[in-house]
Design a protein around this motif. Structure first.
Motif, short mmCIF file in Angstrom:
data_model
loop_
_atom_site.label_atom_id
_atom_site.label_comp_id
_atom_site.label_asym_id
_atom_site.label_seq_id
_atom_site.Cartn_x
_atom_site.Cartn_y
_atom_site.Cartn_z
N ILE A 301 41.59 36.65 28.67
CA ILE A 301 42.78 36.65 27.82
C ILE A 301 43.72 35.50 28.22
N MET A 302 43.90 35.32 29.54
CA MET A 302 44.80 34.26 30.00
C MET A 302 44.27 32.88 29.62
N LEU A 303 42.97 32.67 29.80
CA LEU A 303 42.39 31.36 29.47
C LEU A 303 42.44 31.09 27.97
N ASN A 304 42.38 32.16 27.18
CA ASN A 304 42.44 32.00 25.72
C ASN A 304 43.89 31.90 25.22
N SER A 305 44.87 32.09 26.10
CA SER A 305 46.29 32.06 25.69
C SER A 305 46.86 30.66 25.93
N LYS A 306 46.42 29.74 25.10
CA LYS A 306 46.87 28.36 25.25
C LYS A 306 48.08 28.10 24.36
N SER A 307 49.00 27.30 24.86
CA SER A 307 50.19 26.93 24.08
C SER A 307 50.68 25.60 24.62
N LYS A 308 51.74 25.08 24.00
CA LYS A 308 52.29 23.81 24.46
C LYS A 308 52.73 23.90 25.92
N SER A 309 53.34 25.02 26.26
CA SER A 309 53.80 25.15 27.65
C SER A 309 52.69 25.55 28.61
N HIS A 310 51.61 26.11 28.06
CA HIS A 310 50.49 26.51 28.93
C HIS A 310 49.19 25.93 28.35
N PRO A 311 49.02 24.60 28.45
CA PRO A 311 47.87 23.96 27.76
C PRO A 311 46.51 24.43 28.28
N ASP A 312 46.43 24.89 29.53
CA ASP A 312 45.14 25.34 30.07
C ASP A 312 45.02 26.86 30.09
N GLY A 313 45.92 27.50 29.39
CA GLY A 313 45.93 28.97 29.41
C GLY A 313 47.11 29.47 30.22
N ILE A 314 47.65 30.60 29.80
CA ILE A 314 48.85 31.11 30.46
C ILE A 314 48.53 31.52 31.91
N GLY A 315 49.40 31.14 32.82
CA GLY A 315 49.20 31.48 34.23
C GLY A 315 48.19 30.58 34.92
N ASN A 316 47.72 29.56 34.22
CA ASN A 316 46.60 28.78 34.76
C ASN A 316 46.98 27.34 35.12
N SER A 317 48.23 27.07 35.46
CA SER A 317 48.59 25.70 35.82
C SER A 317 47.86 25.26 37.09
N SER A 318 47.45 26.23 37.90
CA SER A 318 46.69 25.90 39.12
C SER A 318 45.22 25.65 38.83
N GLY A 319 44.77 26.03 37.64
CA GLY A 319 43.33 25.94 37.35
C GLY A 319 42.53 27.00 38.06
N MET A 320 43.19 28.02 38.60
CA MET A 320 42.51 29.03 39.41
C MET A 320 42.09 30.27 38.62
N VAL A 321 42.54 30.38 37.36
CA VAL A 321 42.15 31.58 36.61
C VAL A 321 40.64 31.57 36.40
N GLY A 322 39.99 32.64 36.79
CA GLY A 322 38.53 32.76 36.69
C GLY A 322 37.82 32.39 37.98
N ARG A 323 38.48 31.60 38.83
CA ARG A 323 37.86 31.17 40.10
C ARG A 323 37.83 32.31 41.12
N TYR A 324 37.00 32.13 42.12
CA TYR A 324 36.88 33.12 43.23
C TYR A 324 36.43 34.50 42.73
N LEU A 325 35.75 34.49 41.60
CA LEU A 325 35.15 35.75 41.13
C LEU A 325 34.17 36.24 42.20
N HIS A 326 34.32 37.48 42.64
CA HIS A 326 33.29 38.01 43.54
C HIS A 326 33.13 39.52 43.39
N ASP A 327 31.91 39.96 43.63
CA ASP A 327 31.54 41.37 43.51
C ASP A 327 31.08 41.84 44.89
N SER A 328 31.00 43.15 45.07
CA SER A 328 30.41 43.69 46.30
C SER A 328 28.93 43.36 46.34
N THR A 329 28.39 43.30 47.55
CA THR A 329 26.94 43.20 47.70
C THR A 329 26.35 44.59 47.54
#
Lengths: 580, 238
Positions: A301-329
């Protein structure tokens, strides 16, 4: 009140996306503070106390497939969770040479309707792993920040267990645990010989009442089917529906959120969603937006929420949204106990999960991998379902006659029928669930080429295990063999080797995925601050497992609940101070 | 649910037995053996699931010859005995028919396996399987029913019979008659208070001393939970 569709001009105080553990807790705390709340859920309403929603206490012959799983209910025809790994019209994609399986539940309560109710607090070390082994990152908060919330969650929702005083397995306000089952006593014996601890499990199942709204467990072993007495925790029965009864909470069902909308200054001002009923788009306004759609869905949802103020998606100015995805082994092994062939019959259903478990017990400094795992035990005389009587072509030999001669594998006739009866309830096994290393290169992103049937761009996953997880899985299998053999069991199947990463489960399969909107003090390397507030949008919060910096060797739900409560308190306080 | 209703559920099982009664209406005397196939899965179904079940139930995979062959085969695998019915009496072939459609990967091995049985009978006896005498049929079955003894060129037949054995057994033991035969006791409100003493004794187990006071006691299950300041649960007898 459950609302089908409404395009409201009257703004809510808070919109919460998702009704699982995180969204449910937020709906309760925020509405109790007097705020007007909208909860937006992609699936339908669900209440296991209503007979039309009830799958509990059903027999396999009430299903033409005798309880076998389906695409919509992969864990069995009577499992409460509606959705699965592969939802019609809601695809996701994967990068080359990577794998990730994504389990989603489309219903009020989300995945809390199905989970094993294993309710473990993260310990002090679990927030500071980088300081201990130099891998990944520390959380910006510690155990002491969450402890008061864990305490409150224990009392509000209920969890049984035993006080043990183990440093990294903090005790809580426990209800009395049930006595072990017979196969669990064998496991305890086997583990003891190997100096591996086995303690009463910690499950959010009410063995005593905690209030007048929920009943107590009547021991049917079917928590995954959702409890008509509300004796287990699920978000719908324990949080969302009670919040709707008491406070100003509107529930929007069958509503698929497309994006968080923003005003010209970049502040969130509501959400836009597609109604599954008429396939039209609707907008709702609010002063605060809270995402609790699950780690990956909230990132989407955040990555799809693009606007003039949030060109890469809302909350994603760091480019970290979606990164460090991890699951239990995860890895599993099974055996058969000759001592349990021809066993006495009695009702051994018990609670909906194990009565004992093994918390992580070793020191990684003496091992060739980082981070630990806990062990879950299973087996014994549960209710037969699809699959009972299978595999007699390899298993029948474990049944012996009065002279000790093994039955021949396979066969037919009265002898076969008798041997299936004799072998019933004699298999048992265990599953390791461990901590993985969060990696920048394990992530989800928007696939620009694919949309779901609502026209919303979908996620593309990239995930590969590191050496640490693979070596951990190898260690799990060595341990499993030791415990099973010590318990007197004969091992079944082959021990997996390096060619299958030692049986290590595909990423996503343990359904503990976290980390996609991680918290941190540095806005350049994290999405949220330590209050789960977006660094670059101060009225946007995340309350699912996305904020986790690392997923401990514990199940994430209790920490999602504690963190969501803490975040909700912060939202109330910031609104009062007019900071947001 | 208030506490009184919950206690009623716990100690009398009225809610559950009420549900059970609706599933075992006395006028439906076929029900003891015959599982529910006609209406799709009961409970909590989405519209999508109802449509899937209805579609599968409206289709037919097995033809009449195949069904007749399966009647013979499943009763060889699970015959009637002194106190339980046979696989056909328990509706196993209807179950296999449904599974062929619900899990299409079964279709080719099943259809092909049943055909192969005829080819193999023709090659050895000059007749199709159903035309063989009982003892001839059993000669063929004995070539494919024992995986550890079967000849290597029978591997395909062994695989087919393994699949058949799995489906016949699971289809049988997931019926009321099958549950009775297995002796499963459960799926009903009850109170778990540990493994029965005589079973503990037989296997040489005792509960760990350290947890004796920690475990749930049945008599405290009606009392509202309360804790002291050290997070110890307050027990009525402590």
């Amino acid at each position: 009140m459950s609302i089908e569709i409404k395009s409201s001009s009257e703004p809510y105080d808070v919109i919460i996306v998702g009704s699982g553990a995180g969204g449910g807790m937020a709906s309760k705390i925020l509405s109790e503070a007097g705020l007007a709340v909208a909860v937006i859920e992609a699936g339908g309403d669900f209440d296991p106390a209503k007979d039309e929603d009830r799958t509990q206490l059903r027999y396999p012959w009430e299903s033409p497939r005798r309880g076998n799983g389906t695409r919509i209910r992969p864990f069995g025809d009577f499992d409460a969770a509606i959705g699965g790994w592969d939802i019609e019209g809601e695809p996701y994609t994967k990068g080359k040479d990577t794998s990730f399986d994504w389990f989603r539940s489309r219903m009020v309560g989300g995945r809390t309707n199905h989970w094993g109710r294993i309710s473990l607090r993260f310990g002090p070390n679990d927030f500071k792993r980088a300081s201990i082994d130099g891998l990944g990152h520390d959380w910006p908060i510690g155990y002491d920040d969450l402890k008061p919330y864990y305490d409150k969650v224990d009392k509000l929702i209920g969890v049984f267990g035993s006080k043990e005083g183990i440093f990294n397995e903090p005790d809580g306000f426990f209800l009395p645990p049930p006595k072990p089952r017979l196969h669990e006593l064998f496991m305890m014996k086997g583990a003891k010989k190997a100096s591996i601890p086995v303690i009463p499990s910690r499950l959010s199942v009410l063995t005593k009442p905690i209030n007048n709204d929920r009943g107590v467990c009547f021991f049917c072993r079917q928590c995954n089917r959702a409890c008509q007495a509300y004796a287990d925790f699920s978000s719908g029965t324990c949080l969302v529906h009670p919040a709707m009864k008491k406070g100003k909470v509107d529930l929007y069902t069958n509503s698929m959120v497309r994006k968080v909308t923003t005003d010209d200054s970049g502040k969130a001002n509501g959400v836009s969603f597609i109604s599954k009923v008429d396939m039209k788009e609707y907008k709702l306004k609010a002063r605060v937006v809270v995402l609790g759609a699950s780690a990956c869905e909230s990132a989407r949802i955040m990555l799809n929420s693009k606007s003039k103020s949030h060109p890469d998606g809302i909350g994603n100015s760091s480019g970290m949204v979606g990164r460090y995805l991890h699951d239990s082994t995860g890895a599993d092994r099974m055996g058969i106990l000759p001592d349990l062939i021809d066993r006495e019959r009695y009702n051994e259903d018990g609670v909906g999960g194990m009565h004992v478990y093994t918390p992580w017990w070793l020191d990684n400094k003496k091992l060739d991998f980082a981070r630990g795992y806990h062990i879950e035990y299973w087996g014994g005389m549960g209710m037969p379902s699809y699959g009972v009587g299978f595999s007699m072509d390899t298993m029948r030999k474990f049944v012996k006659d009065e002279f000790g001669n093994p039955s021949p594998n396979g066969g037919y006739g009265e002898g076969l029928k008798k041997d299936i009866r004799r072998i019933q309830g004699s298999t048992l096994g265990m599953s390791g669930r461990g901590e993985s290393i969060p990696m920048y290169h394990n992530y989800c992103e928007i696939d620009p080429n694919v949309v779901d049937k609502y026209g919303i761009p979908v996620l593309k996953f990239h995930y590969q295990w590191t050496e640490h997880e693979i070596k951990q899985a190898k260690h799990m299998h060595d341990t499993f063999e030791e415990i099973l053999t010590n318990a007197g069991a004969v091992l079944m199947g082959e021990k997996p080797g390096p060619e299958t990463k030692y049986g290590l489960a595909t990423p996503g399969r343990i359904i503990h995925e976290v980390g996609t909107t991680r918290m941190g003090n540095n806005p350049a390397t994290s999405v949220l601050n330590s209050n789960c507030q977006a660094h670059d949008c101060d009225n946007l919060f995340v309350v699912d497992a996305g904020p986790f910096v690392s997923q401990a060797d514990k199940n994430p739900t209790w920490t999602i609940l504690a963190l969501s409560w803490r975040t909700s308190d912060f939202i109330v306080s910031e609104l009062k101070k007019k900071n947001i | 649910m208030n506490r009184r209703e919950n206690l009623k559920l716990l100690f009398t099982g009225t809610l559950a037995s009420g549900f059970l009664l609706t599933n075992c209406a006395p006028e439906d005397n076929k029900l003891e053996y015959t599982p529910r196939i006609e209406g799709g899965t009961v409970g909590g179904r989405t519209e999508e699931e109802k449509l899937i079940d209805q579609k599968l139930l409206s289709e037919t995979f097995l033809n009449e010859d195949e069904r007749k062959k399966l009647d013979v085969l499943v009763d060889i695998i699970i015959p009637a005995d002194s106190d339980s019915p046979s696989a056909t009496e328990a509706g196993v072939v209807d179950f296999i028919e449904f599974m062929m459609k619900d899990y299409p990967a079964y279709q080719t091995p099943m259809r092909g396996g049943l055909m192969w049985l005829d080819h193999h009978s023709e090659d050895n006896y000059g007749k199709v399987f159903m035309a063989l005498s009982k003892s001839e049929k059993m000669e063929i079955i004995d070539q494919i029913a024992w995986p550890d003894k079967a000849k290597q060129d029978m591997e395909g037949g062994v695989k087919f019979f393994n699949m058949l054995r799995n489906l016949a057994a699971t289809g049988y033991f997931t019926t009321e008659a099958g549950f009775k035969n297995l002796g499963y006791i459960g799926n009903t409100p009850n109170i778990w208070d540990g493994v029965p003493a005589e079973v503990m004794k037989k296997h040489g187990f005792e509960l760990p001393e350290k947890y004796l006071d920690t475990y749930l006691k049945p008599e405290e299950r009606g009392e509202l939970a309360q804790w002291d300041e050290e997070a110890n649960i307050i027990r009525s007898n402590s």
